[in-house]
Design a protein around this motif. Structure first.
Motif, short mmCIF file in Angstrom:
data_model
loop_
_atom_site.label_atom_id
_atom_site.label_comp_id
_atom_site.label_asym_id
_atom_site.label_seq_id
_atom_site.Cartn_x
_atom_site.Cartn_y
_atom_site.Cartn_z
N PRO A 22 1.28 38.51 -114.83
CA PRO A 22 1.96 38.82 -114.41
C PRO A 22 3.50 38.78 -114.26
CG PRO A 22 1.66 35.89 -114.90
CD PRO A 22 1.07 36.77 -115.53
N THR A 23 4.14 39.12 -116.10
CA THR A 23 5.25 39.70 -116.04
C THR A 23 5.29 40.76 -116.50
OG1 THR A 23 4.88 39.12 -118.82
CG2 THR A 23 5.70 37.17 -117.37
N ASP A 24 4.38 41.17 -117.05
CA ASP A 24 4.43 43.09 -116.78
C ASP A 24 4.20 44.21 -115.56
OD1 ASP A 24 1.58 43.34 -116.21
OD2 ASP A 24 1.15 44.01 -118.76
N GLY A 25 4.50 44.99 -115.36
CA GLY A 25 3.92 46.26 -114.34
C GLY A 25 3.96 47.62 -114.85
N TYR A 26 4.61 48.52 -114.11
CA TYR A 26 5.04 49.60 -115.26
C TYR A 26 7.21 50.27 -114.92
CZ TYR A 26 5.29 50.49 -109.58
OH TYR A 26 5.41 50.58 -108.69
N ILE A 27 7.03 50.95 -115.15
CA ILE A 27 8.88 51.78 -115.11
C ILE A 27 8.41 52.70 -115.73
CG2 ILE A 27 8.54 51.89 -118.42
CD1 ILE A 27 10.53 49.99 -118.13
N ASN A 28 9.94 53.18 -115.02
CA ASN A 28 10.15 54.98 -114.92
C ASN A 28 10.11 55.96 -116.64
OD1 ASN A 28 11.42 57.26 -115.33
ND2 ASN A 28 11.60 57.55 -113.22
N PRO A 29 9.38 56.48 -116.95
CA PRO A 29 9.95 56.85 -118.40
C PRO A 29 10.74 57.07 -118.71
CG PRO A 29 6.99 56.82 -117.62
CD PRO A 29 7.86 56.78 -116.15
N ALA A 30 11.59 58.38 -117.18
CA ALA A 30 12.63 58.71 -118.06
C ALA A 30 14.29 58.21 -117.96
CB ALA A 30 12.61 60.27 -117.04
N ASP A 31 13.70 56.68 -116.98
CA ASP A 31 15.19 56.19 -116.92
C ASP A 31 15.08 55.48 -117.81
OD1 ASP A 31 15.22 57.24 -114.75
OD2 ASP A 31 14.95 55.96 -113.29
N VAL A 32 13.90 54.61 -118.75
CA VAL A 32 14.50 54.12 -119.65
C VAL A 32 13.83 54.17 -121.26
CG1 VAL A 32 11.28 53.68 -120.94
CG2 VAL A 32 12.82 51.77 -120.28
N THR A 33 13.53 55.69 -121.18
CA THR A 33 14.27 56.51 -121.84
C THR A 33 15.99 56.70 -122.74
OG1 THR A 33 12.23 57.73 -122.82
CG2 THR A 33 14.36 58.85 -123.99
N PHE A 49 12.06 49.25 -113.81
CA PHE A 49 10.88 48.61 -114.50
C PHE A 49 10.40 47.93 -113.18
CE2 PHE A 49 9.50 45.32 -117.71
CZ PHE A 49 8.38 45.27 -117.58
N TYR A 50 8.85 47.69 -112.71
CA TYR A 50 9.00 47.52 -111.29
C TYR A 50 7.64 45.94 -112.10
CZ TYR A 50 10.72 51.36 -108.81
OH TYR A 50 11.61 52.30 -108.61
N VAL A 51 7.95 44.77 -111.70
CA VAL A 51 7.57 43.68 -112.70
C VAL A 51 6.60 43.13 -111.20
CG1 VAL A 51 7.38 41.60 -113.73
CG2 VAL A 51 8.85 42.88 -113.77
N VAL A 52 5.31 43.75 -111.41
CA VAL A 52 3.97 43.06 -110.19
C VAL A 52 3.00 42.75 -110.24
CG1 VAL A 52 5.45 45.85 -108.78
CG2 VAL A 52 3.50 46.00 -110.33
N GLY A 53 3.17 42.94 -112.07
CA GLY A 53 2.21 42.17 -112.42
C GLY A 53 0.31 42.57 -112.91
N ASN A 54 0.24 42.90 -113.32
CA ASN A 54 -1.95 43.90 -114.23
C ASN A 54 -2.70 43.10 -113.65
OD1 ASN A 54 -2.93 44.63 -115.86
ND2 ASN A 54 -2.12 46.05 -116.77
N LEU A 55 -3.65 43.40 -113.22
CA LEU A 55 -4.63 43.12 -112.59
C LEU A 55 -5.90 43.50 -113.31
CD1 LEU A 55 -6.24 40.63 -111.32
CD2 LEU A 55 -6.67 42.57 -109.43
N ARG A 56 -6.83 42.98 -114.38
CA ARG A 56 -6.82 43.68 -115.50
C ARG A 56 -8.71 43.20 -114.84
NH1 ARG A 56 -7.24 46.64 -120.05
NH2 ARG A 56 -5.32 46.57 -119.76
N MET A 57 -9.49 43.36 -114.04
CA MET A 57 -10.91 42.98 -113.36
C MET A 57 -12.56 43.01 -114.22
SD MET A 57 -10.26 45.06 -109.15
CE MET A 57 -9.16 46.26 -109.93
N ALA A 58 -13.34 42.49 -113.84
CA ALA A 58 -14.33 42.52 -114.32
C ALA A 58 -15.38 42.65 -114.07
CB ALA A 58 -14.46 41.54 -116.01
N GLN A 59 -16.82 43.72 -114.36
CA GLN A 59 -17.46 43.54 -113.38
C GLN A 59 -18.69 42.97 -114.04
OE1 GLN A 59 -18.72 47.56 -111.78
NE2 GLN A 59 -16.48 48.04 -112.06
#
Length: 834
Positions: A143-154, A84-94
């Motif tokens: 700031p609290t989410d990010g991405y994870i390795n699907p195989a590892d978390v499973t 789990f890489y807690v890098v955050g999530n930036l959702r941009m708006a145009q």
């Protein structure tokens, strides 16, 4: 292999392993998980592993929030790093419209407790200079989410499940299900490698299981066939590409800077994240095809489809625009794999229709994000009888038996395409429409009806002008007051001041009869049963004491009842009703017959001060002047009447809170009746009225609606409906309802909001800066000339006159709790004689 278990979970992806883990954690000692290949060999292995908290649904937001928090605990429990890489999530708006979407979501996030931050273009550029920002309006940052390795978390969840006693068996395929009346007999076949394919061997076993959960991912159509069900979970191709290292990114990271958050340019329809000093681009493009409509080929294992770069060229070029340094990097890897979808994008989680102790967990388009929370809440449903949140929005029975494979495939393709298209609360998607239409559909359309879709049925939302200028766009949507708003206002005023006609044919309708019908319904519902010729509003509860269904019951015979419930949930209501009747008959031996008559009866609601005058002009009665009087036809009663040549079951009730009648008629006579009413109505100023105006009007009367104020997370007492609960009698769920008490309370609020917007029913409520509740419905009140809403607050704050704040468009606006039914609180209008 064990041959008898309490729970058998079929499917070894992230969702299946989470369910097995959480069942064991909830206390079930005898759980087995079967996987036909290897763990993670379905869509899990090629998932990008993103964990977006962003979701416009209340239940799904809770599920995603639980997953993100849960995954952070796995390493401590299992010793396995879930990646789990807690890098955050930036959702941009145009665009400003996109920021409106983010602001509505943010208020929903507050009701769940999900943290977020707002960022300006300058703040983004200062923090992440590789991102171009001059054409952005702003961004929402988690700031609290990010991405994870699907195989590892499973694998971590699988290890945690094993540590809690779960047996995990690989290379076993389910080939048959048989219900004995007490348990499931599940035939399984050992799978073996042959020429690179996985094929069935001659070795078979039969496993007895009290409960079965299917989490079969891409194989959902095979599961549906084995169970004799229709499951609208069909995969759609999803592509993503991995670039070679970007020198600018490598330099940025070498300077000691932190990893970029997951970047989402929603208006450009893609996500991007770092991958080994390069980038992963995941687009949601147009024309991605559905796959495996009937079965997954035996040759397809952990495989992929050919990449179609032409299909994602637009999204690829927009990534280069947003991250200019990516223009010179080459492509390193590409993935094009199947990801399951459903027509509305929500997974199918809950009891299977028509079956006992069979649970579905299918159709996960964001399976890694949802896996943890799905396991947690589904385990609650199975072990405790109900989840702590209302899971009706995810129930597999929200799609009826009318649904076909072709419908699911086309709607799933549309849903994929709409992942990043603005999710307006008033959006209406066009694929597969019109499909289910009442006979009056063409007449309504010719009179300007703009339709919404409910359970596949076309239902007028509002009636626009036939002579609209070219500049008027009926398809224009908004997070504020859309182009339709003024037409809905005019319709609502017509009901309050004159007379309106509403097509309510989509209502769910059941006929319940038999010698045991009265005793059954008395046990099944909370209110006293009506006398013959009368009606009553009542509720069916879950075993946990919360609200499962709302019914209007018309007693037509001593043991013959006509039940009307929400149009969106025909199979959902019908399945619960049939299963409950079966349980009653088994317990008592008394006959109860349940018939779904939804499509046999059309419904027109005629309401307004002039409703009686209109109907008098067409009623055929020996004394037409008094046929509709209070003496002969009192409020909350039902009568067989004749309108011209059409026999009608007329019910004196109106969801709008005005004088009115529901006219239940043979569906084949609908156009005759429509023409008759329209012709007679001309002299009374009859106006056709859509669902949006009706929704506003019912809030002025504080009429609760199932799916908003009423659901499986609150009791009728918490909905402040004690008058419909007869606590002197015994009924299903009574003791559990009483034990829950009143944890929160429903109330109606009048809101001094912005001049160009009304609440949608997803907003957080505040008192002195503290979140104390949430809206469940919202709209505009023509009676009070301001916004109106309904929702739940702490019981002590539900008193009339309490002043609160509601979050709308990023700001707090004044709201005051009003009395129950602020419009005509004494029901004088609705009881009016004449």
């Amino acid at each position: 292999m064990k041959t008898h278990v309490k729970a058998l979970v079929v499917g070894g992806g992230a969702v299946g392993t989470s369910i097995a883990y959480h069942l064991a954690r909830a206390g079930w000692q005898d759980v087995m998980l079967l996987e036909r290949d290897e763990l993670t060999s379905g869509s899990t292995w090629h998932a990008a592993g993103l964990l977006p908290l962003f979701n416009m649904g209340y239940a799904t937001s809770h599920i995603h929030d639980y997953s993100v928090k849960f995954y952070k605990t796995l390493e401590e429990e299992t010793g396995l790093n879930a990646g789990f890489y807690v890098v955050g999530n930036l959702r941009m708006a145009q665009s400003r419209a996109r920021m409106d979407e983010f602001e509505l979501y943010a208020s929903t996030a507050e009701t769940v407790g999900i943290p977020y931050e707002w960022m300006s273009p300058d703040q983004i550029r200062e923090r992440w200079p590789l991102v171009r920002t001059e054409d952005l309006q702003g961004a929402l940052y988690h700031p609290t989410d990010g991405y994870i390795n699907p195989a590892d978390v499973t694998q971590a969840m699988a290890k945690g499940a094993r540590q809690r006693g779960v047996v995990v068996e690989r290379r076993w395929q389910v080939d048959g299900y048989h219900w004995t009346g007490a348990e499931w007999q599940v035939t399984v076949t050992k799978m073996v490698e042959k020429g690179g394919n996985l094929v069935p061997s001659d070795e078979q076993q039969v496993i007895s299981a009290e409960h079965v959960v299917t989490a079969t991912g891409n194989h959902a159509q095979r599961t549906a066939r084995l169970l004799g069900l229709k499951i609208p979970a069909i995969p759609v191709e999803h592509q993503y590409i991995v670039t070679e290292p970007d020198p600018a990114l490598a330099e940025w990271r070498a300077a000691g800077n932190a990893e970029h958050p997951v970047l989402r340019d929603a208006d450009a329809k893609w996500y991007v994240r770092e991958e080994r000093k390069g980038w992963i681009l995941g687009p949601y493009e147009r024309n991605a095809p559905a796959r495996f409509l009937y079965d997954v080929p035996e040759s397809f294992r952990a495989d992929l489809f050919p990449l179609d770069l032409d299909r994602i060229e637009e999204e690829y070029m927009s990534m280069i625009h947003r991250i200019p340094s990516s223009e010179t990097v080459g492509l390193k890897d590409d993935y094009n794999g199947p990801i399951c979808y459903t027509p509305d994008g929500n997974p199918l989680v809950g009891p299977a229709p028509g079956l006992r102790n069979m649970w579905l967990a299918e159709g996960f388009s964001f399976g890694i994000t949802a896996a943890g929370g799905t396991g947690y809440y589904l385990a609650q449903m199975m072990v405790e009888g109900e989840a702590e949140i209302d899971m009706a929005a995810l129930d597999p029975k929200r799609y009826g038996r009318w649904m076909t494979t072709e419908y699911a495939a086309r709607k799933n393709e549309e849903c994929y395409e709409h992942v990043y298209i603005l999710h307006h609360p008033d959006e209406e998607r066009e694929a597969c429409r019109p499909l289910r239409t009442a006979p009056c559909y063409d007449r309504m359309k010719a009179r300007g009806a703009q339709f919404g879709c409910v359970n596949g049925f076309e239902r007028p939302n509002y009636f626009g002008p036939l002579d609209a200028p070219e500049s008027f766009d009926h398809d224009a949507r908004s997070f504020r007051r859309g182009g339709w708003w003024q037409y809905a206002v005019d319709e609502a005023k017509a009901v309050r001041e004159g007379v309106g006609l509403i097509d309510a044919s989509a209502f769910t309708k059941h006929w319940v009869s038999g010698k045991g019908a009265t005793e059954f319904l008395d046990w099944f519902t909370t209110n006293k049963l009506p006398k013959v010729g009368r009606i009553n509003l009542t509720y069916a509860l879950t075993e946990a004491g919360t609200t499962r269904t709302e019914y209007t019951i018309v007693r037509r015979e001593e043991n013959g009842y006509y039940l009307v419930s929400a149009g969106a949930l025909t199979e959902y209501d019908g399945d619960y009703l049939r299963k409950s009747a079966e349980d009653f008959m088994e317990r008592t031996g008394k006959l109860v017959l349940v018939h779904d008559v939804t499509t046999q009866w059309g419904v027109f609601a005629v309401a307004g001060p002039k409703a009686r005058a209109l109907l008098r002009d067409v009623i055929k009665d020996a004394e037409p002047d008094t046929a509709l009087s209070n003496k002969r036809f009192p409020w909350l009663s039902a009568r067989e009447i004749e309108l011209g040549m059409c026999p009608v079951m007329a019910i004196r009730v109106a969801y709008t809170g005005e004088l009115g009648w529901e006219l239940h008629h043979p569906i084949e006579m609908q156009n005759y009746l429509f023409d008759l009413l329209e012709k007679a109505g001309a002299a009374h100023g009859l106006k056709l009225v859509g669902a949006r105006a009706q929704n506003w009007l019912r809030q002025e009367k504080s009429y609760r609606a199932f799916g908003t104020e009423l659901g499986r997370d609150a009791t009728p007492l918490e909905a402040d409906l004690p008058r419909f609960v007869d606590q002197e009698k015994e009924f299903r769920g009574k003791a559990a309802m009483q034990a829950l008490g009143v944890r929160s309370k429903c109330c109606t609020l009048l809101i001094d909001g912005p001049e160009d917007a009304d609440p949608w029913g997803r907003e957080a409520l505040y008192l002195d800066g503290e979140k104390i509740g949430r809206l469940t419905s919202g709209g505009y009140s023509v009676a009070f000339g301001k916004s109106i809403g309904m929702g739940y607050v702490r019981p002590d704050l539900a008193a009339e006159g309490t002043r609160l704040k509601v979050r709308m468009q990023g700001q707090l606006w004044d709201a005051v709790v009003t009395c129950d039914a602020p419009y005509d609180p004494k029901n004088e209008t609705i009881r009016k004689d004449g």
